[in-house]
Scaffold this motif. Structure first.
Motif, PDB file in Angstrom:
ATOM      1  N   VAL A 334      28.190   4.451 -33.951  1.00  0.00           N
ATOM      2  CA  VAL A 334      27.182   3.709 -33.196  1.00  0.00           C
ATOM      3  C   VAL A 334      27.783   3.135 -31.921  1.00  0.00           C
ATOM      4  N   HIS A 335      28.983   2.562 -32.032  1.00  0.00           N
ATOM      5  CA  HIS A 335      29.598   1.931 -30.865  1.00  0.00           C
ATOM      6  C   HIS A 335      30.066   2.958 -29.845  1.00  0.00           C
ATOM      7  N   ARG A 336      30.554   4.090 -30.333  1.00  0.00           N
ATOM      8  CA  ARG A 336      30.977   5.145 -29.400  1.00  0.00           C
ATOM      9  C   ARG A 336      29.806   5.623 -28.545  1.00  0.00           C
ATOM     10  N   ILE A 337      28.736   6.046 -29.196  1.00  0.00           N
ATOM     11  CA  ILE A 337      27.638   6.622 -28.430  1.00  0.00           C
ATOM     12  C   ILE A 337      26.879   5.548 -27.661  1.00  0.00           C
ATOM     13  N   GLY A 338      27.112   4.274 -28.030  1.00  0.00           N
ATOM     14  CA  GLY A 338      26.494   3.176 -27.301  1.00  0.00           C
ATOM     15  C   GLY A 338      27.070   2.960 -25.918  1.00  0.00           C
ATOM     16  N   ARG A 339      28.135   3.712 -25.557  1.00  0.00           N
ATOM     17  CA  ARG A 339      28.658   3.634 -24.187  1.00  0.00           C
ATOM     18  C   ARG A 339      27.692   4.272 -23.202  1.00  0.00           C
ATOM     19  N   THR A 340      26.773   5.124 -23.697  1.00  0.00           N
ATOM     20  CA  THR A 340      25.744   5.711 -22.845  1.00  0.00           C
ATOM     21  C   THR A 340      24.393   5.110 -23.240  1.00  0.00           C
ATOM     22  N   GLY A 341      23.373   5.353 -22.438  1.00  0.00           N
ATOM     23  CA  GLY A 341      22.043   4.826 -22.743  1.00  0.00           C
ATOM     24  C   GLY A 341      21.976   3.322 -22.770  1.00  0.00           C
ATOM     25  N   ARG A 342      22.730   2.665 -21.893  1.00  0.00           N
ATOM     26  CA  ARG A 342      22.797   1.203 -21.919  1.00  0.00           C
ATOM     27  C   ARG A 342      21.622   0.574 -21.180  1.00  0.00           C
ATOM     28  N   VAL A 343      21.141  -0.541 -21.741  1.00  0.00           N
ATOM     29  CA  VAL A 343      20.030  -1.322 -21.181  1.00  0.00           C
ATOM     30  C   VAL A 343      18.849  -0.391 -20.858  1.00  0.00           C
ATOM     31  N   ASN A 344      18.470   0.378 -21.877  1.00  0.00           N
ATOM     32  CA  ASN A 344      17.270   1.235 -21.840  1.00  0.00           C
ATOM     33  C   ASN A 344      17.383   2.427 -20.886  1.00  0.00           C
ATOM     34  N   LYS A 345      18.574   2.721 -20.402  1.00  0.00           N
ATOM     35  CA  LYS A 345      18.761   3.928 -19.610  1.00  0.00           C
ATOM     36  C   LYS A 345      19.016   5.106 -20.548  1.00  0.00           C
ATOM     37  N   THR A 346      18.668   6.307 -20.098  1.00  0.00           N
ATOM     38  CA  THR A 346      18.818   7.472 -20.958  1.00  0.00           C
ATOM     39  C   THR A 346      20.275   7.923 -21.008  1.00  0.00           C
ATOM     40  N   GLY A 347      20.642   8.555 -22.117  1.00  0.00           N
ATOM     41  CA  GLY A 347      21.996   9.061 -22.275  1.00  0.00           C
ATOM     42  C   GLY A 347      22.029  10.167 -23.311  1.00  0.00           C
ATOM     43  N   LEU A 348      23.109  10.930 -23.314  1.00  0.00           N
ATOM     44  CA  LEU A 348      23.294  12.037 -24.259  1.00  0.00           C
ATOM     45  C   LEU A 348      24.579  11.820 -25.035  1.00  0.00           C
ATOM     46  N   ALA A 349      24.488  11.935 -26.362  1.00  0.00           N
ATOM     47  CA  ALA A 349      25.660  11.835 -27.230  1.00  0.00           C
ATOM     48  C   ALA A 349      25.823  13.149 -27.985  1.00  0.00           C
ATOM     49  N   VAL A 350      26.931  13.829 -27.734  1.00  0.00           N
ATOM     50  CA  VAL A 350      27.229  15.116 -28.369  1.00  0.00           C
ATOM     51  C   VAL A 350      28.350  14.907 -29.378  1.00  0.00           C
ATOM     52  N   SER A 351      28.203  15.470 -30.568  1.00  0.00           N
ATOM     53  CA  SER A 351      29.233  15.354 -31.600  1.00  0.00           C
ATOM     54  C   SER A 351      29.609  16.731 -32.123  1.00  0.00           C
ATOM     55  N   PHE A 352      30.926  16.975 -32.258  1.00  0.00           N
ATOM     56  CA  PHE A 352      31.426  18.191 -32.875  1.00  0.00           C
ATOM     57  C   PHE A 352      31.653  17.907 -34.363  1.00  0.00           C
ATOM     58  N   VAL A 353      31.091  18.750 -35.215  1.00  0.00           N
ATOM     59  CA  VAL A 353      31.138  18.525 -36.657  1.00  0.00           C
ATOM     60  C   VAL A 353      31.759  19.739 -37.333  1.00  0.00           C
ATOM     61  N   THR A 354      32.768  19.520 -38.178  1.00  0.00           N
ATOM     62  CA  THR A 354      33.351  20.588 -38.981  1.00  0.00           C
ATOM     63  C   THR A 354      32.932  20.403 -40.437  1.00  0.00           C
ATOM     64  N   LYS A 355      33.275  21.366 -41.263  1.00  0.00           N
ATOM     65  CA  LYS A 355      32.938  21.278 -42.694  1.00  0.00           C
ATOM     66  C   LYS A 355      33.544  20.026 -43.324  1.00  0.00           C
ATOM     67  N   ASN A 356      34.747  19.659 -42.873  1.00  0.00           N
ATOM     68  CA  ASN A 356      35.417  18.485 -43.443  1.00  0.00           C
ATOM     69  C   ASN A 356      34.736  17.169 -43.070  1.00  0.00           C
ATOM     70  N   ASP A 357      33.867  17.210 -42.074  1.00  0.00           N
ATOM     71  CA  ASP A 357      33.199  15.985 -41.614  1.00  0.00           C
ATOM     72  C   ASP A 357      31.915  15.672 -42.384  1.00  0.00           C
ATOM     73  N   GLU A 358      31.496  16.561 -43.270  1.00  0.00           N
ATOM     74  CA  GLU A 358      30.206  16.385 -43.944  1.00  0.00           C
ATOM     75  C   GLU A 358      30.101  15.073 -44.725  1.00  0.00           C
TER      76      GLU A 358
END
Length: 422
Positions: A334-358
């Motif tokens: 939550v805190h990582r992706i909260g660096r974008t989209g601040r104070v109601n501005k739009t932002g994009l959060a992309v995450s790379f997910v592997t099998k071990n991350d499930e």
């Protein structure tokens, strides 16, 4: 008439807000500022990027303006009126910059105190009798023991990012700081989450606090688009360069788990023609500030960082955040992706997910209370055990093959034994 004046702020404070272009208070500011002005202890929770820093800086400014009018300034007493404690150097610098911007031309002074910087320089800053001291716990205690700082008569004590202070093990340091206070100050606790530890923490230091919660805890703000790609570990580095290049992203913050990965990823990006700087705990404060400066002014297209940048890093209109690695803790997502989209501005959060991350992905979904849809990135599809058969069938065939090979080896050994007996 300024909307901020309706919250109880004076003409002086409202004029300074107008000078820096702030006209409309955020939700957290509307609810918290009147409570602080009324001298109440406050525990406040709000989503990242909600404007919480000004939610406490504005009433602090109001208090200091009144003190100057009453000729009770720090310059005369030699002791600061306000102490703001934060978990990281980056957040300390951000709060300091915000205070200086807000109070420009008023004569109010602040000192920013944190580890990794010159002790003598910081002692000189404290010798100028700032009304506000902002810092991390360890260096604040150093300055107290060196008799360069006296917090015995604070009027206001702010604990910012309370959950992070606890997570990073600063509770004993905060206890030591509290014992240096002869008079109990008005105490303000700001925290992104209300964990049981934070509640116990608040009960120890706050008296009959007003509780303010803006939005649901641990929810991702609606202005952030979340995009998750399933990849094999070996594909992540190339996929990172591909996305930045093909999408023409000009300012990207990339989070990784380990410090050892930061420099290698940045090096590979540079080989692909993408300028990158790095930020992690092993870098000196000067190097960290330089990396941030390069990124914020656009000289570096990418900033590769550990979770040291997950909180306290404020970049106007940061368009993209990438989780190269899923974080160890669900809250840090939550805190990582909260660096974008601040104070109601739009932002994009992309995450790379592997099998071990499930397993961690499930914890994140439970925390934020919504399903995260994982997709494949064209050209970087993960390998599967068998392209034509389901995984359980392929595994069964693999086990049967191993059994057959074992039988053959046993048969060969058996035959050799018979030859020797003849």
């Amino acid at each position: 008439m300024s909307e901020f004046s309706e919250l109880g702020l004076s003409t002086t404070v409202c004029q300074c807000l107008e000078n820096i272009g702030l006209k409309t208070p955020t939700d957290i500011q509307r609810q918290v500022i009147p409570e602080i002005i009324q001298k109440s202890d406050v525990i406040a929770g709000a989503q990242t990027g909600s404007g919480k820093t000004f939610a406490y800086l504005l009433p602090v400014f109001e208090h200091l303006s009144e003190a100057l009018t009453d000729r009770l300034s720090c310059t005369e007493t030699g002791k600061p009126s306000v102490l703001i404690v934060v978990p990281t150097r980056e957040l300390a610098q951000q709060v300091f910059n915000s205070f200086c911007e807000l109070t420009s031309g008023t004569g109010l002074k602040a000192a920013c105190i944190y580890g990794g910087a010159s002790v003598n320089v910081q002692k000189q800053k404290l010798a100028q009798y700032p009304q506000v001291v902002i810092g991390t716990t360890g260096r604040l205690l150093d300055m107290i023991y060196l008799k360069a700082l006296d917090i015995s008569h604070l009027a206001i004590w702010v604990l910012d990012e309370g959950d992070r202070l606890l997570d990073m093990g600063f509770s004993p340091d905060i206890e030591r700081l509290s014992k240096k206070m002869s008079v109990r100050p008005q105490t303000l606790l700001f925290s992104a989450t209300y964990s049981p530890g934070v509640i116990r923490f608040s009960q120890k230091y706050l008296q009959h606090p007003k509780r303010v919660q803006i939005g649901d805890e641990n929810r991702v703000v609606s202005s952030i688009e979340e995009r998750l790609y399933e990849l094999d570990e070996k594909q992540k580095r190339k996929a990172l360069s591909f996305l930045i290049g093909s999408e023409n992203w000009q300012q990207v913050l990339v989070f990784v788990r380990k410090k050892v990965s930061v420099e290698s990823i940045a090096k590979e990006l540079k080989l692909d023609g993408i300028s990158a700087s790095t930020l992690h705990g092993d870098k000196s404060q000067g190097a960290r500030e330089r990396a941030l400066e390069l990124f914020m002014c656009g000289e570096s297209r990418v900033l590769v960082a550990t979770d040291v940048a997950a909180r306290g890093l404020h970049i106007e209109d940061l368009p993209v955040v990438i989780n190269y690695d899923i974080p160890f803790k669900a809250e840090d997502y939550v805190h990582r992706i909260g660096r974008t989209g601040r104070v109601n501005k739009t932002g994009l959060a992309v995450s790379f997910v592997t099998k071990n991350d499930e397993p961690m992905l499930k914890k994140i979904e439970q925390l934020i209370d919504h399903r995260l849809s994982v997709q494949w990135l064209t050209g970087f599809e993960p390998e599967i055990l068998s392209q034509d058969e389901p995984e359980p069938v392929a595994r069964k065939k693999s086990r049967n093959y191993e059994k057959q090979q074992l039988k053959k080896r046993l048969k060969i050994h058996s035959g050799r034994g018979k030859n020797r007996s003849r």
